[in-house]
Design a protein around this motif. Structure first.
Motif, PDB file in Angstrom:
ATOM      1  N   LEU A 103      -6.305 -24.121  -6.158  1.00 25.41           N
ATOM      2  CA  LEU A 103      -5.980 -22.789  -6.666  1.00 25.41           C
ATOM      3  C   LEU A 103      -5.111 -22.921  -7.916  1.00 25.41           C
ATOM      4  O   LEU A 103      -4.179 -23.721  -7.950  1.00 25.41           O
ATOM      5  CB  LEU A 103      -5.227 -22.008  -5.592  1.00 25.41           C
ATOM      6  CG  LEU A 103      -4.886 -20.566  -5.964  1.00 25.41           C
ATOM      7  CD1 LEU A 103      -6.156 -19.748  -6.118  1.00 25.41           C
ATOM      8  CD2 LEU A 103      -3.981 -19.944  -4.918  1.00 25.41           C
ATOM      9  N   ASP A 104      -5.410 -22.123  -8.936  1.00 25.52           N
ATOM     10  CA  ASP A 104      -4.629 -22.188 -10.172  1.00 25.52           C
ATOM     11  C   ASP A 104      -4.087 -20.807 -10.527  1.00 25.52           C
ATOM     12  O   ASP A 104      -4.515 -19.793 -10.000  1.00 25.52           O
ATOM     13  CB  ASP A 104      -5.457 -22.782 -11.318  1.00 25.52           C
ATOM     14  CG  ASP A 104      -6.782 -22.055 -11.495  1.00 25.52           C
ATOM     15  OD1 ASP A 104      -6.949 -20.964 -10.911  1.00 25.52           O
ATOM     16  OD2 ASP A 104      -7.660 -22.578 -12.187  1.00 25.52           O
ATOM     17  N   THR A 107      -6.479 -18.002 -11.707  1.00 24.57           N
ATOM     18  CA  THR A 107      -7.230 -17.302 -10.663  1.00 24.57           C
ATOM     19  C   THR A 107      -6.382 -16.170 -10.073  1.00 24.57           C
ATOM     20  O   THR A 107      -6.857 -15.044  -9.888  1.00 24.57           O
ATOM     21  CB  THR A 107      -7.643 -18.295  -9.562  1.00 24.57           C
ATOM     22  OG1 THR A 107      -8.450 -19.322 -10.156  1.00 24.57           O
ATOM     23  CG2 THR A 107      -8.425 -17.616  -8.464  1.00 24.57           C
ATOM     24  N   HIS A 110      -6.021 -13.383 -12.538  1.00 26.44           N
ATOM     25  CA  HIS A 110      -7.264 -12.603 -12.600  1.00 26.44           C
ATOM     26  C   HIS A 110      -7.311 -11.587 -11.450  1.00 26.44           C
ATOM     27  O   HIS A 110      -7.655 -10.419 -11.634  1.00 26.44           O
ATOM     28  CB  HIS A 110      -8.454 -13.558 -12.536  1.00 26.44           C
ATOM     29  CG  HIS A 110      -9.776 -12.898 -12.794  1.00 26.44           C
ATOM     30  ND1 HIS A 110     -10.306 -12.766 -14.051  1.00 26.44           N
ATOM     31  CD2 HIS A 110     -10.672 -12.330 -11.949  1.00 26.44           C
ATOM     32  CE1 HIS A 110     -11.461 -12.137 -13.974  1.00 26.44           C
ATOM     33  NE2 HIS A 110     -11.713 -11.868 -12.711  1.00 26.44           N
ATOM     34  N   PHE A 124     -11.995 -11.971  -3.949  1.00 23.35           N
ATOM     35  CA  PHE A 124     -13.047 -12.670  -4.672  1.00 23.35           C
ATOM     36  C   PHE A 124     -14.270 -12.826  -3.774  1.00 23.35           C
ATOM     37  O   PHE A 124     -14.155 -12.947  -2.556  1.00 23.35           O
ATOM     38  CB  PHE A 124     -12.585 -14.070  -5.089  1.00 23.35           C
ATOM     39  CG  PHE A 124     -11.570 -14.063  -6.187  1.00 23.35           C
ATOM     40  CD1 PHE A 124     -11.909 -13.649  -7.470  1.00 23.35           C
ATOM     41  CD2 PHE A 124     -10.268 -14.478  -5.950  1.00 23.35           C
ATOM     42  CE1 PHE A 124     -10.984 -13.651  -8.494  1.00 23.35           C
ATOM     43  CE2 PHE A 124      -9.328 -14.486  -6.971  1.00 23.35           C
ATOM     44  CZ  PHE A 124      -9.679 -14.071  -8.247  1.00 23.35           C
ATOM     45  N   SER A 127     -17.748 -18.461  -3.903  1.00 25.78           N
ATOM     46  CA  SER A 127     -18.766 -19.071  -4.760  1.00 25.78           C
ATOM     47  C   SER A 127     -19.782 -19.842  -3.931  1.00 25.78           C
ATOM     48  O   SER A 127     -20.831 -20.218  -4.428  1.00 25.78           O
ATOM     49  CB  SER A 127     -18.118 -19.967  -5.823  1.00 25.78           C
ATOM     50  OG  SER A 127     -17.226 -20.868  -5.220  1.00 25.78           O
ATOM     51  N   CYS A 136      -7.381 -15.253  -0.159  1.00 25.84           N
ATOM     52  CA  CYS A 136      -6.760 -15.206  -1.488  1.00 25.84           C
ATOM     53  C   CYS A 136      -7.111 -13.816  -1.977  1.00 25.84           C
ATOM     54  O   CYS A 136      -8.043 -13.626  -2.747  1.00 25.84           O
ATOM     55  CB  CYS A 136      -7.317 -16.287  -2.410  1.00 25.84           C
ATOM     56  SG  CYS A 136      -6.698 -16.138  -4.100  1.00 25.84           S
ATOM     57  N   LEU A 172     -15.372 -15.052  -9.069  1.00 28.76           N
ATOM     58  CA  LEU A 172     -14.359 -16.099  -9.267  1.00 28.76           C
ATOM     59  C   LEU A 172     -14.505 -16.716 -10.657  1.00 28.76           C
ATOM     60  O   LEU A 172     -15.555 -17.285 -10.958  1.00 28.76           O
ATOM     61  CB  LEU A 172     -14.592 -17.209  -8.249  1.00 28.76           C
ATOM     62  CG  LEU A 172     -13.675 -17.314  -7.050  1.00 28.76           C
ATOM     63  CD1 LEU A 172     -14.126 -18.463  -6.172  1.00 28.76           C
ATOM     64  CD2 LEU A 172     -12.228 -17.460  -7.431  1.00 28.76           C
ATOM     65  N   PRO A 173     -13.453 -16.668 -11.482  1.00 28.18           N
ATOM     66  CA  PRO A 173     -13.599 -17.282 -12.805  1.00 28.18           C
ATOM     67  C   PRO A 173     -13.756 -18.808 -12.727  1.00 28.18           C
ATOM     68  O   PRO A 173     -14.502 -19.395 -13.499  1.00 28.18           O
ATOM     69  CB  PRO A 173     -12.315 -16.905 -13.538  1.00 28.18           C
ATOM     70  CG  PRO A 173     -11.503 -16.058 -12.632  1.00 28.18           C
ATOM     71  CD  PRO A 173     -12.171 -16.003 -11.293  1.00 28.18           C
ATOM     72  N   ASN A 174     -13.041 -19.434 -11.802  1.00 26.57           N
ATOM     73  CA  ASN A 174     -13.162 -20.884 -11.608  1.00 26.57           C
ATOM     74  C   ASN A 174     -13.756 -21.110 -10.221  1.00 26.57           C
ATOM     75  O   ASN A 174     -13.075 -20.946  -9.218  1.00 26.57           O
ATOM     76  CB  ASN A 174     -11.771 -21.521 -11.736  1.00 26.57           C
ATOM     77  CG  ASN A 174     -11.711 -22.930 -11.164  1.00 26.57           C
ATOM     78  OD1 ASN A 174     -12.728 -23.528 -10.821  1.00 26.57           O
ATOM     79  ND2 ASN A 174     -10.505 -23.463 -11.051  1.00 26.57           N
ATOM     80  N   ALA A 177     -11.830 -22.935  -7.431  1.00 30.01           N
ATOM     81  CA  ALA A 177     -10.426 -22.590  -7.177  1.00 30.01           C
ATOM     82  C   ALA A 177     -10.125 -22.352  -5.698  1.00 30.01           C
ATOM     83  O   ALA A 177      -9.017 -22.601  -5.244  1.00 30.01           O
ATOM     84  CB  ALA A 177     -10.026 -21.373  -8.001  1.00 30.01           C
ATOM     85  N   LEU A 178     -11.113 -21.869  -4.932  1.00 25.21           N
ATOM     86  CA  LEU A 178     -10.839 -21.548  -3.536  1.00 25.21           C
ATOM     87  C   LEU A 178     -11.469 -22.552  -2.570  1.00 25.21           C
ATOM     88  O   LEU A 178     -11.584 -22.280  -1.373  1.00 25.21           O
ATOM     89  CB  LEU A 178     -11.316 -20.121  -3.213  1.00 25.21           C
ATOM     90  CG  LEU A 178     -10.641 -19.015  -4.044  1.00 25.21           C
ATOM     91  CD1 LEU A 178     -11.075 -17.638  -3.557  1.00 25.21           C
ATOM     92  CD2 LEU A 178      -9.127 -19.120  -3.997  1.00 25.21           C
TER      93      LEU A 178
END
Lengths: 288, 158
Positions: A103-104, A107, A110, A124, A127, A136, A172-174, A177-178
């Protein structure tokens, strides 16, 4: 209606049955996941708490933070969310699981930026399977009734809870991340991936050439004699790029008076630039 | 509700005001910033605003969200002009509606103060003496008396 203030809650009451070790204390590059997650979350919310089981009250790692203990035992993540909404019913809660080493900050930013406070929750889309990710996510005060109902009915799955809420779903942008860590093998793989990322050279360390877009505004636009340009450069940070442009374009403003934006968001003068980035140097503003 | 917008045509407060109406609200406060004919002892003839659109809107909306959370107001709105403006023109419009007047006044003040300091919008003034200048930028140059190489890092230059 105004949006309720946002508090953060890190869920650490899990039994970690598959891992057979406390996930909160797992170490990544010399820091426990508990400390890493709290460092990410704390600056983004008004107050931040660690969610614990009542038998973890005297755990020294957790006691270093503000804690909220489960009111009803053994209800899993929903028990933690329920205790938080019960203790501060006027607040919205950003809920985080303690097994998300990738996780960053971007994220979480966002999620917060796209929060829909008029709905029950913001989450989110996973993905991997496209379903909402409950751990999250932001739960608004109005979700409390649904959570209490779920608990009364013995419903403990956070995913099916979220599917009963009116949820704002985000992409999810990345996509990594999750990714969570449930087993010893997954932990070893995550440790290795994070160590490799930390050891990797900054994107332009190797003397590579970046193609960047620069936009100019106001006094800098006049000095540069253009409103935009594309260039190839050895500069690897905004600071180095500005020094280069000062010479190339005869800019007179000293960098200490400027801010920098990268890809339409405020940026850091020392953060590495990536190929294709758009950089803007912002002179002192004077709106109003 | 909160919205920040940039406009290259005249602002119309009577239309914007309708966005603030809310049955839960008993108080409404608005602020208008106008183009003034003098600044820092000089006579101003006209001015121009320039904005970095995507970030201006994003930062403006962050300010409005902060105002709503901090002061608990229901709705907050800000509209800002860009392009050439004449003396007396409406340059910026801020309004807030809330249950009571106190938080409406406070939030309105907070928004205009933050917008002036944080939103990437720049103002160029044109003066009576034929000169012009970007407000807040005129004293930001590297001191001209110092030789330029004093700031360099010793690298050769093109």
């Amino acid at each position: 209606m105004s949006a309720p203030e946002l508090y953060g809650l890190l869920l650490t009451g899990g039994r970690s049955r598959r891992m057979q070790r406390d996930k909160a204390s797992l170490d990544y590059a010399g820091k426990s996941q508990l400390a890493r997650a709290m460092e990410l979350l704390t600056p983004l919310v008004a107050r931040c708490f660690v969610s614990i089981r009542s038998d973890q009250l005297h755990d020294p790692y957790r006691a270093a933070y503000d804690t909220i203990a489960d009111i009803k035992p053994d209800l899993g993540p929903i028990g933690g969310i329920h205790a938080a909404l019960h203790t501060y019913p006027e607040r919205a809660w950003l809920i985080l699981a303690c097994d998300l080493p990738f996780l960053d900050r971007a994220t979480l930013q966002h999620l917060i930026a796209h929060r829909a406070s008029e709905r029950m929750a913001t989450a989110f889309r996973s993905s991997s399977d496209g379903l909402p990710e409950p751990l999250c996510a932001i739960f608004e005060p109005r979700s409390r009734q649904i959570i209490e109902q779920a608990l009364l009915q013995g419903q403990q799955c956070p995913r099916s809870l979220l599917s009963r809420c009116d949820v704002e779903l985000l992409q999810l942008p990345n996509p990594r991340a999750l990714d969570n860590v449930n087993t010893g093998e997954e932990y070893a793989a995550a440790q290795a991936a994070l160590a490799a990322a930390a050891a990797a050279p900054a994107p332009n360390d190797s003397g590579g050439v970046l193609r960047l877009n620069v936009r100019y505004f106001a006094v800098l636009r006049e000095q540069a004699g253009r409103s935009a340009e594309q260039l190839e450069t050895h500069a690897s940070t905004p600071r180095e790029l500005y020094e280069e442009l000062r010479r190339r374009r005869g800019l007179t403003l000293a960098p200490e008076f400027l801010r920098v934006a990268v890809n339409d968001e405020f940026g850091d003068w020392r953060a590495p630039l990536a190929d294709g980035d758009t950089v803007v140097f912002l002179p002192p503003v004077a709106g109003g | 509700m909160n919205r920040f917008s940039l406009h290259d045509t005249l602002l119309q407060p009577e239309l914007l005001r309708a966005e603030l109406q809310d049955p839960t609200c008993g108080g409404y406060a608005a602020f208008e910033g106008w183009v003034r004919d003098h600044n820092d002892g000089r006579t101003v003839l006209r001015l121009e605003y320039e904005a970095f659109g995507p970030l201006a809107v994003r930062e403006g909306e962050r300010i409005l969200t902060e105002a709503r959370q901090r002061f608990g107001v229901a709705r907050a709105r800000c509209a800002h002009r860009v392009g050439p403006l004449a003396i007396g023109d409406l340059a910026v419009w801020v309004a807030v509606s809330a249950a009571h007047r106190g938080e409406a006044f406070d939030a309105c003040r907070y928004i205009i103060d933050e917008v002036k300091h944080r939103v990437p919008i720049w103002k160029k003034e044109y003066y009576l003496d034929g000169d012009s200048g970007w407000v807040n930028c005129e004293r930001c140059a590297v001191a001209p008396s110092q030789p330029h190489r004093a700031h360099g890092s010793g690298q050769g230059r093109a």
